[in-house]
Design a protein around this motif. Sequence first.
Motif, PDB file in Angstrom:
ATOM      1  N   ILE A 177       0.709  -1.401  -0.027  1.00 35.86           N
ATOM      2  CA  ILE A 177      -0.158   0.118  -0.131  1.00 35.86           C
ATOM      3  C   ILE A 177       0.752   1.203  -0.034  1.00 35.86           C
ATOM      4  CG2 ILE A 177      -1.778   1.379   1.464  1.00 35.86           C
ATOM      5  CD1 ILE A 177      -3.076  -0.946  -0.068  1.00 35.86           C
ATOM      6  N   GLU A 178       1.895   1.155   0.949  1.00 36.35           N
ATOM      7  CA  GLU A 178       2.812   2.182   0.879  1.00 36.35           C
ATOM      8  C   GLU A 178       3.404   2.652  -0.726  1.00 36.35           C
ATOM      9  OE1 GLU A 178       7.162   3.562   2.402  1.00 36.35           O
ATOM     10  OE2 GLU A 178       6.056   2.629   3.779  1.00 36.35           O
ATOM     11  N   GLY A 179       3.788   1.727  -1.482  1.00 37.68           N
ATOM     12  CA  GLY A 179       4.098   1.939  -2.709  1.00 37.68           C
ATOM     13  C   GLY A 179       3.112   2.257  -3.489  1.00 37.68           C
ATOM     14  N   PHE A 180       2.098   1.748  -3.528  1.00 37.21           N
ATOM     15  CA  PHE A 180       0.856   2.042  -4.188  1.00 37.21           C
ATOM     16  C   PHE A 180       0.371   3.525  -4.223  1.00 37.21           C
ATOM     17  CE2 PHE A 180      -3.749   2.775  -4.965  1.00 37.21           C
ATOM     18  CZ  PHE A 180      -3.846   2.301  -6.132  1.00 37.21           C
ATOM     19  N   LEU A 181       0.391   4.093  -2.729  1.00 37.58           N
ATOM     20  CA  LEU A 181       0.235   5.547  -2.460  1.00 37.58           C
ATOM     21  C   LEU A 181       1.159   6.129  -2.999  1.00 37.58           C
ATOM     22  CD1 LEU A 181      -1.665   5.338   1.207  1.00 37.58           C
ATOM     23  CD2 LEU A 181      -2.902   5.574  -1.046  1.00 37.58           C
ATOM     24  N   GLY A 182       2.347   5.935  -2.818  1.00 36.67           N
ATOM     25  CA  GLY A 182       3.520   6.863  -3.258  1.00 36.67           C
ATOM     26  C   GLY A 182       3.454   7.283  -4.624  1.00 36.67           C
ATOM     27  N   ARG A 183       3.033   6.110  -5.711  1.00 33.24           N
ATOM     28  CA  ARG A 183       2.849   6.453  -7.043  1.00 33.24           C
ATOM     29  C   ARG A 183       1.612   7.003  -7.448  1.00 33.24           C
ATOM     30  NH1 ARG A 183       2.849   2.330 -12.431  1.00 33.24           N
ATOM     31  NH2 ARG A 183       2.973   4.361 -13.557  1.00 33.24           N
ATOM     32  N   LEU A 184       0.366   6.857  -6.522  1.00 32.99           N
ATOM     33  CA  LEU A 184      -0.828   7.449  -7.005  1.00 32.99           C
ATOM     34  C   LEU A 184      -0.820   8.851  -6.583  1.00 32.99           C
ATOM     35  CD1 LEU A 184      -3.593   6.765  -8.172  1.00 32.99           C
ATOM     36  CD2 LEU A 184      -4.216   6.348  -5.560  1.00 32.99           C
ATOM     37  N   LEU A 185      -0.295   9.191  -5.617  1.00 38.50           N
ATOM     38  CA  LEU A 185      -0.267  10.641  -5.035  1.00 38.50           C
ATOM     39  C   LEU A 185       1.081  11.372  -5.789  1.00 38.50           C
ATOM     40  CD1 LEU A 185      -0.971   9.761  -1.340  1.00 38.50           C
ATOM     41  CD2 LEU A 185      -2.445  10.961  -3.024  1.00 38.50           C
ATOM     42  N   ASP A 186       1.821  10.943  -6.843  1.00 37.46           N
ATOM     43  CA  ASP A 186       2.858  11.667  -7.313  1.00 37.46           C
ATOM     44  C   ASP A 186       2.282  12.678  -8.569  1.00 37.46           C
ATOM     45  OD1 ASP A 186       4.993  12.515  -8.759  1.00 37.46           O
ATOM     46  OD2 ASP A 186       5.870  10.503  -8.951  1.00 37.46           O
ATOM     47  N   PRO A 187       2.189  13.758  -8.241  1.00 36.79           N
ATOM     48  CA  PRO A 187       1.527  14.632  -9.378  1.00 36.79           C
ATOM     49  C   PRO A 187       2.469  14.578 -10.601  1.00 36.79           C
ATOM     50  CG  PRO A 187       2.853  16.059  -7.594  1.00 36.79           C
ATOM     51  CD  PRO A 187       2.924  14.529  -7.079  1.00 36.79           C
ATOM     52  N   GLN A 188       3.555  14.140 -10.504  1.00 40.96           N
ATOM     53  CA  GLN A 188       4.412  14.133 -11.847  1.00 40.96           C
ATOM     54  C   GLN A 188       4.319  12.843 -12.557  1.00 40.96           C
ATOM     55  OE1 GLN A 188       6.142  17.023 -12.741  1.00 40.96           O
ATOM     56  NE2 GLN A 188       5.160  17.821 -11.021  1.00 40.96           N
ATOM     57  N   ASP A 189       3.303  11.840 -11.954  1.00 32.71           N
ATOM     58  CA  ASP A 189       3.334  10.576 -12.730  1.00 32.71           C
ATOM     59  C   ASP A 189       2.026  10.469 -13.574  1.00 32.71           C
ATOM     60  OD1 ASP A 189       2.302   7.741 -12.953  1.00 32.71           O
ATOM     61  OD2 ASP A 189       3.974   7.278 -12.089  1.00 32.71           O
ATOM     62  N   PRO A 190       2.184  10.581 -14.785  1.00 31.38           N
ATOM     63  CA  PRO A 190       1.162  10.651 -15.926  1.00 31.38           C
ATOM     64  C   PRO A 190       0.027   9.708 -15.717  1.00 31.38           C
ATOM     65  CG  PRO A 190       3.245   9.904 -17.013  1.00 31.38           C
ATOM     66  CD  PRO A 190       3.528  10.073 -15.734  1.00 31.38           C
ATOM     67  N   THR A 191       0.413   8.345 -15.578  1.00 33.62           N
ATOM     68  CA  THR A 191      -0.564   7.315 -15.239  1.00 33.62           C
ATOM     69  C   THR A 191      -1.460   7.465 -13.987  1.00 33.62           C
ATOM     70  OG1 THR A 191       1.040   5.816 -16.226  1.00 33.62           O
ATOM     71  CG2 THR A 191      -1.044   4.800 -14.955  1.00 33.62           C
ATOM     72  N   SER A 192      -0.890   8.130 -12.942  1.00 33.41           N
ATOM     73  CA  SER A 192      -1.693   8.396 -11.826  1.00 33.41           C
ATOM     74  C   SER A 192      -2.692   9.600 -12.252  1.00 33.41           C
ATOM     75  CB  SER A 192      -0.638   8.749 -10.695  1.00 33.41           C
ATOM     76  OG  SER A 192      -0.145   7.404 -10.387  1.00 33.41           O
ATOM     77  N   ARG A 193      -1.963  10.553 -12.702  1.00 33.87           N
ATOM     78  CA  ARG A 193      -2.830  11.611 -13.024  1.00 33.87           C
ATOM     79  C   ARG A 193      -3.946  11.379 -13.812  1.00 33.87           C
ATOM     80  NH1 ARG A 193       0.378  16.533 -15.419  1.00 33.87           N
ATOM     81  NH2 ARG A 193      -1.505  17.558 -15.268  1.00 33.87           N
ATOM     82  N   ALA A 194      -3.948  10.616 -14.658  1.00 35.13           N
ATOM     83  CA  ALA A 194      -4.872  10.086 -15.735  1.00 35.13           C
ATOM     84  C   ALA A 194      -5.976   9.438 -15.152  1.00 35.13           C
ATOM     85  CB  ALA A 194      -4.337   9.275 -17.107  1.00 35.13           C
ATOM     86  N   LEU A 195      -5.369   8.550 -14.130  1.00 31.66           N
ATOM     87  CA  LEU A 195      -6.452   7.647 -13.270  1.00 31.66           C
ATOM     88  C   LEU A 195      -7.202   8.349 -12.477  1.00 31.66           C
ATOM     89  CD1 LEU A 195      -4.671   4.251 -12.067  1.00 31.66           C
ATOM     90  CD2 LEU A 195      -6.858   4.478 -12.976  1.00 31.66           C
ATOM     91  N   LEU A 196      -6.663   9.558 -11.837  1.00 28.02           N
ATOM     92  CA  LEU A 196      -7.459  10.318 -10.896  1.00 28.02           C
ATOM     93  C   LEU A 196      -8.506  11.430 -11.722  1.00 28.02           C
ATOM     94  CD1 LEU A 196      -4.704  11.169  -7.999  1.00 28.02           C
ATOM     95  CD2 LEU A 196      -6.472   9.433  -8.056  1.00 28.02           C
ATOM     96  N   ASP A 197      -8.355  11.478 -12.719  1.00 26.42           N
ATOM     97  CA  ASP A 197      -9.374  12.005 -13.601  1.00 26.42           C
ATOM     98  C   ASP A 197     -10.402  11.188 -13.781  1.00 26.42           C
ATOM     99  OD1 ASP A 197      -8.138  14.477 -13.805  1.00 26.42           O
ATOM    100  OD2 ASP A 197      -6.944  14.058 -15.921  1.00 26.42           O
ATOM    101  N   ARG A 198     -10.480   9.988 -13.620  1.00 29.86           N
ATOM    102  CA  ARG A 198     -11.128   8.913 -14.071  1.00 29.86           C
ATOM    103  C   ARG A 198     -11.929   8.210 -12.775  1.00 29.86           C
ATOM    104  NH1 ARG A 198      -9.323   4.771 -18.473  1.00 29.86           N
ATOM    105  NH2 ARG A 198      -9.919   6.723 -19.957  1.00 29.86           N
ATOM    106  N   ALA A 199     -11.171   8.284 -11.558  1.00 28.70           N
ATOM    107  CA  ALA A 199     -11.511   7.253 -10.633  1.00 28.70           C
ATOM    108  C   ALA A 199     -11.295   7.996  -9.289  1.00 28.70           C
ATOM    109  CB  ALA A 199     -10.716   6.104 -10.572  1.00 28.70           C
ATOM    110  N   THR A 200     -12.314   7.883  -8.276  1.00 31.35           N
ATOM    111  CA  THR A 200     -11.855   8.012  -6.966  1.00 31.35           C
ATOM    112  C   THR A 200     -11.474   6.562  -6.316  1.00 31.35           C
ATOM    113  OG1 THR A 200     -13.422   9.855  -6.694  1.00 31.35           O
ATOM    114  CG2 THR A 200     -12.772   8.643  -4.747  1.00 31.35           C
ATOM    115  N   PHE A 201     -10.350   6.839  -5.501  1.00 27.59           N
ATOM    116  CA  PHE A 201      -9.892   5.561  -4.650  1.00 27.59           C
ATOM    117  C   PHE A 201     -10.177   5.666  -3.202  1.00 27.59           C
ATOM    118  CE2 PHE A 201      -7.343   5.743  -8.710  1.00 27.59           C
ATOM    119  CZ  PHE A 201      -7.038   4.187  -8.828  1.00 27.59           C
ATOM    120  N   TYR A 202     -10.614   4.455  -2.583  1.00 25.63           N
ATOM    121  CA  TYR A 202     -10.639   4.315  -1.180  1.00 25.63           C
ATOM    122  C   TYR A 202      -9.679   3.265  -0.785  1.00 25.63           C
ATOM    123  CZ  TYR A 202     -15.205   6.853  -2.777  1.00 25.63           C
ATOM    124  OH  TYR A 202     -15.950   7.600  -3.198  1.00 25.63           O
TER     125      TYR A 202
END
Length: 376
Positions: A177-202
């Motif tokens: 989970i630490e690794g997952f959050l570290g990438r998902l919350l990285d504003p410079q990661d294009p995959t994470s940014r695209a995902l957060l335009d499409r999904a809410t994570f819980y």
Amino acid sequence: MIKISTSFDAGSVVVKDAGDPANIRLALRPDNASDFAQWFYFRLQGAAYQHCTMHFENAAASAYPEGWEDYCAVASYDRQNWFRVPTRYENGVLTIDHTPLANSVYYAYFEPYSYEQHLNLLGDAQGSGLCQIDDLGSTVQGRDINLLTIGNQVESDLKIWLIARQHPGETMAEWFIEGFLGRLLDPQDPTSRALLDRATFYVVPNMNPDGSVLGNLRTNAAGANLNREWENPSLERSPEVYFVREKMQQTGVDLFLDIHGDEALPFVFVAGTEGVPSYDSRMADLETQFKQAFSAASPDFQDEYGYEKDAPSQANMGMATAWVGEHFRCLAYTLEMPFKDNHNLPDDDFGWNGQRSLRLGEAMVSAIWNVSDKLR
């Protein structure tokens, strides 16, 4: 003089005789309110440069004795850098052979993830500015059950849920989970940014804070195996599941991942919902796409070895993946990582460890992105 202690977060062992460093007699301590025994974590002092032989005399009576085959314990001098030490399993006894290079050394079943680390993880996530922390309720012993919500929280968003450490001794799950959050919350990661335009994570980083602090392998403070409580949880026995399930019913679920570790199988693999009544060809195709995407994202993942698939309509609906997958008709998977090493990519010094679990969590972001347009 040799001293063995466990009076710290997740400490667990029974000392039978520590008088002779060449024959230290130990036993696995069961979970506080059940018979499950496998987790150990203790500190050895006063044995610098002495060859120590430590015998767990009741290893054959552990929850998963097959987990000791080809297994090596982990050790650390500073509780930050962990390495594997020679370990063998013979005639029902697990034996660790090690010559510590300092007067204070720790040994554990797997690299721990402390409650303090858990709280720091929550704080770091909130500090990103992209995440809010919600309190869902309290555990049996009064600890907080915290949910991280990441995303725009609009109705049109996909609702993606990840939970970890239903079984508290499976600490690799919170490293993931630490690794997952570290990438998902990285504003410079294009995959994470695209995902957060499409999904809410819980995300629930630790489903079982009580068991984690108590040094349990598999159960909460009331002795409940949380991953058998999902069909009918109760506030008295399994409030952790009760509150998380209640929140899921408020938000809905389009993808669910339950993160675990497996004692016996030396692979990274997933277990799906083949046994639930609603399983159909659409779900089978979605599972195939997800597994292919995850394989491409991380060579540590494989789909050849794993659990036997449930027969149609024979799933245990008390398990999280089965209950969530059936109730929300969504893609749902249990992800398992090894306590030993990944036999497909072995590492003699570290085996499977916290950092490899963290990297796998990072890779999961890519797998989710790959299937995100097919989840509804």
